[in-house]
Design a protein around this motif. Sequence first.
Motif, PDB file in Angstrom:
ATOM      1  N   LEU A   1      -3.554  -0.004   2.950  1.00 30.71           N
ATOM      2  CA  LEU A   1      -2.369   0.584   2.320  1.00 30.71           C
ATOM      3  C   LEU A   1      -2.667   1.044   0.888  1.00 30.71           C
ATOM      4  O   LEU A   1      -2.162   2.079   0.436  1.00 30.71           O
ATOM      5  CB  LEU A   1      -1.202  -0.417   2.319  1.00 30.71           C
ATOM      6  CG  LEU A   1      -0.566  -0.692   3.691  1.00 30.71           C
ATOM      7  CD1 LEU A   1       0.467  -1.813   3.598  1.00 30.71           C
ATOM      8  CD2 LEU A   1       0.084   0.562   4.280  1.00 30.71           C
TER       9      LEU A   1
ATOM     10  N   LYS B   1      -4.240   4.467   1.184  1.00 29.02           N
ATOM     11  CA  LYS B   1      -3.618   5.191   2.294  1.00 29.02           C
ATOM     12  C   LYS B   1      -3.884   6.692   2.261  1.00 29.02           C
ATOM     13  O   LYS B   1      -3.948   7.331   3.313  1.00 29.02           O
ATOM     14  CB  LYS B   1      -2.124   4.904   2.370  1.00 29.02           C
ATOM     15  CG  LYS B   1      -1.324   5.270   1.131  1.00 29.02           C
ATOM     16  CD  LYS B   1       0.131   4.920   1.337  1.00 29.02           C
ATOM     17  CE  LYS B   1       0.990   5.278   0.156  1.00 29.02           C
ATOM     18  NZ  LYS B   1       0.693   4.495  -1.073  1.00 29.02           N
TER      19      LYS B   1
ATOM     20  N   TYR C   1      -1.888   4.030  10.628  1.00 32.60           N
ATOM     21  CA  TYR C   1      -2.932   3.466   9.768  1.00 32.60           C
ATOM     22  C   TYR C   1      -4.190   3.066  10.527  1.00 32.60           C
ATOM     23  O   TYR C   1      -5.151   2.571   9.928  1.00 32.60           O
ATOM     24  CB  TYR C   1      -2.354   2.288   8.954  1.00 32.60           C
ATOM     25  CG  TYR C   1      -1.236   2.766   8.048  1.00 32.60           C
ATOM     26  CD1 TYR C   1      -1.526   3.403   6.857  1.00 32.60           C
ATOM     27  CD2 TYR C   1       0.084   2.653   8.437  1.00 32.60           C
ATOM     28  CE1 TYR C   1      -0.516   3.894   6.044  1.00 32.60           C
ATOM     29  CE2 TYR C   1       1.110   3.148   7.637  1.00 32.60           C
ATOM     30  CZ  TYR C   1       0.802   3.763   6.447  1.00 32.60           C
ATOM     31  OH  TYR C   1       1.803   4.256   5.655  1.00 32.60           O
TER      32      TYR C   1
END
Length: 372
Positions: free
Chosen positions: A267, A270, A224
């Motif tokens: 997130l 994402k 990430y």
Amino acid sequence: MEIAKFGVEDWLNVWENDAIYDIAGSSISSMTIEEIISCGPKTKEAFLNELLNKKMNYGWIEGSPEFKTEVCKLYKHVEPEQVLQTNGATGANFIALFGLINPGDHVISMHPTYQQLYDIPKSLGADVSLWSIDEKNEWLPHLHELRKIIRPTTKMICINNANNPTGSVMDEAYLRELVEIASEVGAYILSDEVYKPFTDEINVPSIIDLYDKGIVSNSMSKTYSVPGVRVGWIIANQKTCEVFRKLRDYTMICSGVLDDMIATYVLQNKEAVYKRNKKIVEENLAIVKEWVDKEPRVTLQFPKNISTSFIKLDVPMETEEFCIKLLKEKGVLLVPGNRFERPGYARLGYCTDAETLKKGLHELSLFLRQFD
Ligand SMILES: Cc1ncc(COP(=O)(O)O)c(C=O)c1O
């Protein structure tokens, strides 16, 4: 508590700031706050306003409900109560090991990999068996070796899937056999999944979706691209989670309001991050492939689109000395393989920006010519 020095972190602490071409790191090129905002629907103004109005209390102790919801979406059957936010995957691994391992327990760990996975249990007084990865087996450890070293009393098997430093991947068939072996003796499997592939091209289920005694550690740091938020998570079944919950209260309280906010936003968006990172991994891996083809003193078992790789160096010099000289003379930073107890190799973290990678590899080749 006696514990060995953390080889890789110690190396990076000493040398990282001297690098001109840092091709040692294992994250996919970190994002700026501006890039993070651009991955989602919020305008810069709206995002910053939200940030400015955040009250700097402890926030949600275990991670915000929004954060937990997003983490649950990464798995097939995980409930929010099974997710605990941690201080990175480092914090997650620590909690899992400290929470479950007692003196005299038998622990098996993939080796080499992230040093926490074998040296924390060792420092807790466990009897640790190292389960070696094999370059000839695509850098995976052999399951038949595991069958030899497992005991009826084995408490835990630690894996890092995908593996740091080699980028090797245990696929579904491999994991299913591993689970079968572990379940015969009731051992936990702690799976550090910070490098878990994020594209559908490689089928790598999470251990939590395969095994009731599976424990996941993961974080925002690699896939990430936001190691700076220091947010990770640990997932286990409800009963094991209670052990971690208790221990967690003694070690961290929370990850911080801003960190939770940024991690959640990443997130929630994402798919945009995956798209950005897939491009970086594929383009940079192509650069590395082209370079290895032309570089006679380097060979590489290529990683499976994972952001770390482990090159083999054909040089008549001790590996750490080689890496220090390379840094001092050419400004190129690698991690010497002896820091993973594998001299003769070096970790090449190729998912930095393409210019740094190209120039770093060019300088590395110039340095290697002295041995011809
Ligand atoms: C396998 C593995 N686990 C955990 C970490 C640390 O992750 P975090 O930044 O989330 O603490 C690293 C960092 O290099 C790693 O390679």
